[in-house]
Design an enzyme around this catalytic site. Structure first.
Site, PDB file in Angstrom:
ATOM      1  N   GLU A  61       0.857  -1.185   0.000  1.00  0.00           N
ATOM      2  CA  GLU A  61       0.000   0.000   0.000  1.00  0.00           C
ATOM      3  C   GLU A  61       0.895   1.238   0.000  1.00  0.00           C
ATOM      4  O   GLU A  61       1.176   1.779  -1.039  1.00  0.00           O
ATOM      5  CB  GLU A  61      -0.947  -0.035   1.195  1.00  0.00           C
ATOM      6  CG  GLU A  61      -2.047   0.990   1.063  1.00  0.00           C
ATOM      7  CD  GLU A  61      -3.262   0.683   1.921  1.00  0.00           C
ATOM      8  OE1 GLU A  61      -3.334  -0.396   2.515  1.00  0.00           O
ATOM      9  OE2 GLU A  61      -4.142   1.549   1.982  1.00  0.00           O
ATOM     10  N   GLU A  85      -2.447   0.638  13.301  1.00  0.00           N
ATOM     11  CA  GLU A  85      -3.634   0.987  12.518  1.00  0.00           C
ATOM     12  C   GLU A  85      -4.918   0.686  13.287  1.00  0.00           C
ATOM     13  O   GLU A  85      -5.870   1.446  13.256  1.00  0.00           O
ATOM     14  CB  GLU A  85      -3.615   0.184  11.213  1.00  0.00           C
ATOM     15  CG  GLU A  85      -4.788   0.438  10.291  1.00  0.00           C
ATOM     16  CD  GLU A  85      -4.608  -0.259   8.944  1.00  0.00           C
ATOM     17  OE1 GLU A  85      -3.839  -1.240   8.877  1.00  0.00           O
ATOM     18  OE2 GLU A  85      -5.227   0.190   7.963  1.00  0.00           O
TER      19      GLU A  85
HETATM   20  C1  RAM Z   1      -6.719   1.796   4.550  1.00  0.00           C
HETATM   21  C2  RAM Z   1      -5.793   2.441   5.529  1.00  0.00           C
HETATM   22  C3  RAM Z   1      -5.741   3.933   5.377  1.00  0.00           C
HETATM   23  C4  RAM Z   1      -7.116   4.513   5.303  1.00  0.00           C
HETATM   24  C5  RAM Z   1      -7.911   3.866   4.220  1.00  0.00           C
HETATM   25  C6  RAM Z   1      -9.331   4.352   4.146  1.00  0.00           C
HETATM   26  O1  RAM Z   1      -6.109   1.671   3.337  1.00  0.00           O
HETATM   27  O2  RAM Z   1      -6.260   2.145   6.811  1.00  0.00           O
HETATM   28  O3  RAM Z   1      -5.060   4.450   6.481  1.00  0.00           O
HETATM   29  O4  RAM Z   1      -7.062   5.893   5.103  1.00  0.00           O
HETATM   30  O5  RAM Z   1      -7.943   2.486   4.396  1.00  0.00           O
END
Ligand code: RAM
Length: 906
Positions: free
Chosen positions: A488, A759
């Site tokens: 990502e 996260e």
């Molecule tokens: C995931 C990650 C990111 C968030 C998006 C919506 O890819 O958690 O931090 O902003 O989702």
């Protein structure tokens, strides 16, 4: 010190930048003094071009200055815009500054500082874009390409030599066998279709040693962000499928003559000067890592003595559409080296290095094995429940470095075109026993200037602060990314928006966001919509989620607030209004945003089973942010003197607030969404007033208590949660909440051994099992947004929105809590600010205050009724003017000028 001195000269926030393409750079400086209450009343700036500074006096007399501001009556010491002759390309501008202070004393002239311009116009470039000839080396080969040319200089004395370079792909330069500069992953990541950064390198010393056999300049060229695949959808070759290099070496001789060596298909005399080859890097990819076969090394490939007869031809690529621009942010560098804290043998029998810190960068190692030995390093963030190496959460990012030894001698290696997010490194093929001293973790990120620190009486909160800083370091790698490890690593707008204010406390982030916001504007849709990630690499549809797209408004506004930078507001203005107009056009109700896709209170704990989206109604969030962004655009218009726009957006804002009330607030003052995040947003964005506001604040506090001192908020509510408690009479509750150690809480992860922010609140569950592999980063700064509250609400170091950039400082230290001391320090545009307090058992509170020259502050001391206040052990009346004290209902407010103060309340 006799008089005020001028120090730390900066141009566009940077120290002696090279390759600048800003037409009217802004200059700034700091004052140095040991007096109190020092203010600048006037300044003078002089700028000389290329050598004119050798003798300022002569230059002044002979009109040789490109700018002499003369004495300007002004207190401005940051963002003073250059207003001299039009700047020329590839030139050095030396400047110096003096000031007059409140005693009308002139400072001595500062030391000289400079900036150098890059190639200011597209027409200034004469180089070609070159790439290996596709008939000789397959353009899509995964190997890193090498390009080289030899050249001779005239033999005259070199005054200055600068290389300007960029690439489609990722490049590193060498000159005569040595690496040029120490920056990594150049040209960095921008919205390549629109903007491509050019780096400038001063190579004067490297070329001053005489021409000898002539010189060689060369580049290694990898895929980088330009070609690499993106995210889980594995989108590749998004910008193009051919790597290429653009380079010009500009040499200025002492006698004023110049010479330019360029990347070109053919030289002026028709020679094919450049040649190409592949080498030891057989694959390099940002997610997957690097494969290096040392047996294929081309030792000395960038030296004149090297035989390049087996190298292939290059060909010329059409000029890409993109606009070339000088850099505005700092480069990416190695900023610290960590040594492994231990070598672990896991239950599964793996050999794993523990770096002791979840870090981002690479491992540099020394190894002595036999030729052909294959080594592997795998990188991971955590070990699993059993203590085994775990890579599940990396999804499709391999994070693997493979190295094949060349000889039986000791060899050194570090990857150059990939970075890894990791704490643990699994080693394969290395001769045992492993000597940890043969490994070093090189910490890599944008080389931002460290700015602030926070410290208090709870060691767990101090660890939290450290984790926040590490989260920032790991994810501010040219672009503010959500995470640095899985497939990502994207510039998620929502994450950047929630974290920016915290980021601005820990490091100087104005250059970093100046760059990124230009990419945001460049990638914005024609209708004003904002892609989820910047640079934009996702599918086109859908786009523009509330709280994510609002980064377009919140980020420039925050930079303006923290640095007093009005230019960023000017430059982003169309982007900011574009976003608000986009929202306004959604659905068929102008004042509500209740259509389209939204991430909602992402990862909120009140989400339904198996959902990522918290319980707060999405239309409530969307409309709340619509109101907030509109209010910031109205303020921006006012700052920029756009009166009509200011009125228009104030009016729109008023109507949205009304519509919000009609839709989401009951006549009795209850909120439609009974979630912590709903309450927080309504308070934070001033969507409720008076009695309703009181009720909402009480409901928020009640909800925290009902949850037994826990939060339920996700990405959207968390950043403001403690602020809203503190600002609405519940500071002690906020301080209790932040000190919660049980899941869910900020400190829970610390008990689980976290060294960065996670996260998910439960990235590792109390029983040691993981949140699903699908989306589980251990280095995700979003929840680190609490840092801003630690600085502002606990230590009390804040700014005045009306006089931004810490020109006027607001100090509201608050010892009303379970902590016994707290202290924040921050290097503002004017210099160091300190706000600290410590509380004795008998209730006596000592405040430590420091304010830099050329600022003023308001110090707000709570609960002083009936108490004795001393400033520097004296009665305030003996130290401060009478008009600089006022009582605001038990809070004593002191007006302070620059200097250090010790204040005691007993
Ligand atoms: C995931 C990650 C990111 C968030 C998006 C919506 O890819 O958690 O931090 O902003 O989702």
């Amino acid at each position: 010190m006799r008089s005020t001195m001028v120090t730390e000269l900066r141009c566009e926030y940077l120290k002696n930048p090279v390759g600048l393409t800003v037409a009217r750079p802004r200059l700034g400086w700091k004052l140095l003094t040991d007096r109190r209450n020092v203010r600048q009343t006037a300044y003078q700036v002089q700028v000389a071009e290329d050598g004119g500074e050798q003798s300022w006096d002569v230059a002044e007399k002979q009109n040789g200055l490109v700018w002499d501001s003369g004495r300007v009556e002004s207190a401005e010491s940051v963002h003073v815009e250059y207003a001299g002759k039009e700047l020329r390309s590839v030139s050095r501008y030396t400047y110096r500054v003096r000031v007059w202070d409140d005693r009308e004393e002139a400072s001595p002239w500062s030391e000289n500082a400079f900036w150098e311009t890059g190639l200011l116009q597209a027409e200034d470039w004469s180089a070609d874009w070159i790439t290996p000839d596709p008939d000789e080396i397959h353009p899509q080969a995964r190997e890193v390409f090498y390009l080289r040319r030899s050249f001779k200089l005239t033999g005259k004395t070199v005054r200055r030599a600068t290389v300007f370079a960029t690439a489609l792909g990722m490049y590193e330069l060498e000159l005569d066998g040595r690496r040029v500069g120490d920056s990594l992953y150049t040209p960095g990541w921008t919205s390549y279709k629109h903007r491509l950064q050019v780096q400038a390198y001063d190579v004067t010393t490297q070329l001053s040693g005489g021409s000898g056999d002539g010189h060689v300049i060369g580049a290694a060229l990898a895929d980088g962000w330009y070609i690499g695949r993106y995210a889980w959808k594995k989108r590749g070759e998004l910008y193009g499928d051919r790597r290429a290099l653009l380079l010009e070496l500009h040499v200025v001789y002492e006698d004023g003559t110049t010479e330019v060596i360029t990347s070109a298909g053919r030289d002026t005399d028709g020679e094919k000067a450049w040649k190409a080859a592949t080498g030891p890097v057989t694959a390099a990819n940002l997610y997957d890592g690097e494969t290096y076969d040392a047996r294929l090394e081309r030792t000395g490939w960038s030296t004149a003595a090297y035989d390049d007869s087996d190298w292939k031809a290059v060909s010329v690529l059409d000029r890409p559409e993109t606009r070339l621009t000088g850099e505005q942010s700092e480069r990416i560098k190695v900023t610290e080296i960590l040594k492994p804290i231990s070598v672990i043998r896991t239950p599964a029998g793996e050999t794993v290095l523990d770096m002791g810190q979840n870090m981002v960068g690479r491992i540099a190692f020394t190894v002595k094995a036999s030729a052909g030995t294959a080594l592997k390093l795998h990188h991971a963030e955590v070990l699993d429940q059993e203590g085994n190496f775990y890579v599940g959460n990396l999804r499709n990012a391999r994070q693997e470095v493979a190295y094949t030894c060349r000889s039986d001698e000791a060899e050194n290696y570090r990857p150059s075109f990939s970075f890894q997010g990791f704490r643990y490194v699994r080693l394969e093929g290395f001769p045992e026993p492993i000597d940890p001293d043969h490994f070093a973790g090189e910490v890599i990120h944008t080389d931002m200037q460290p700015a602030g620190s926070f410290e208090c009486s709870n060691p767990l909160l101090n660890q939290l602060q450290q984790n926040i800083v590490w989260g920032q370091r790991g994810n501010f790698l040219d672009v503010p990314t959500d995470c640095p490890q899985r497939d990502e690593r994207l510039g998620w707008t929502g994450d950047a928006q929630v974290f920016i204010r915290t980021a601005a406390f820990n490091y100087g982030v104005a250059p970093f966001f100046t760059k990124w916001l230009k990419d945001l504007a460049a990638d914005q849709w024609p209708d004003g919509g904002v892609p989820f990630v910047i640079p934009h690499v996702m599918d086109d549809d859908p786009h523009s989620s509330s709280a994510w797209g609002d980064a377009a408004v919140i980020c420039p506004w925050t930079i303006y607030q923290c640095y007093g930078d009005t230019r960023i507001l000017q430059e982003q203005y169309d982007s900011m209004t574009g976003w608000v107009e986009y929202i306004r056009a959604q659905g068929d109700q102008e004042l509500l945003w209740n259509t389209g896709f939204h991430y909602g209170d992402w990862l909120g704990l009140d989400a339904k089973e198996n959902s990522y989206v918290g319980a707060t109604p999405r239309d409530l969030i969307a409309t709340a942010f619509f109101a907030y962004s509109t209010s910031l655009v109205a303020k921006t218009a006012a700052v920029l003197g756009k009166k009509d726009d200011a009125r228009k957006y104030e009016d729109l804002h008023g109507r949205i607030v009304q519509a919000f009330a009609d839709e989401f607030v009951t006549p009795n003052g209850r909120l439609a969404g009974h979630t912590q995040t709903s309450y927080v947003l309504a308070l934070m964005f001033d969507l409720v007033q008076g009695e309703t506001k009181r009720r909402v604040a009480d409901a928020l506090a009640e909800s925290v208590r009902e949850e037994k001192m826990h939060l339920t908020t996700g990405f959207v509510g968390t950043p403001y949660l403690c602020h809203m408690l503190s600002e609405n009479g519940y500071h002690d509750l906020a301080v209790q909440l932040v000190q919660q150690e049980e899941y869910p809480s900020w400190l829970y992860s610390i008990h689980q051994g976290a060294t960065t922010i996670w996260e998910h609140w439960d990235g590792i569950k109390p029983d040691g099992s993981f949140w699903s592999d699908a989306m589980n980063s251990y280095n995700h700064y979003a929840y680190g947004a609490i840092g801003d509250w630690l600085y502002r609400a606990v230590a009390g170091l804040d700014l005045d929105e009306q006089v931004p950039g810490y020109k006027r400082i607001v100090l509201r230290p608050n010892p009303n809590s379970g902590l016994t001391h707290a202290r924040a320090q921050y290097d503002s545009p004017y210099g160091k600010i300190v706000s600290g307090w410590s509380k004795r058992e008998n209730g006596e509170v000592t405040y430590e205050i420091e304010l830099p020259p050329n600022t003023t502050a308001e110090l707000r001391l709570p609960d002083t009724a009936g108490k004795t206040v001393k400033v520097d052990e004296r009665d305030p009346a003996d130290v401060l003017d009478a008009e600089s004290r006022r009582d605001e209902g038990g809070t004593l407010v002191l007006e302070l000028g620059s200097g250090r103060y010790a204040v005691k309340v007993s």
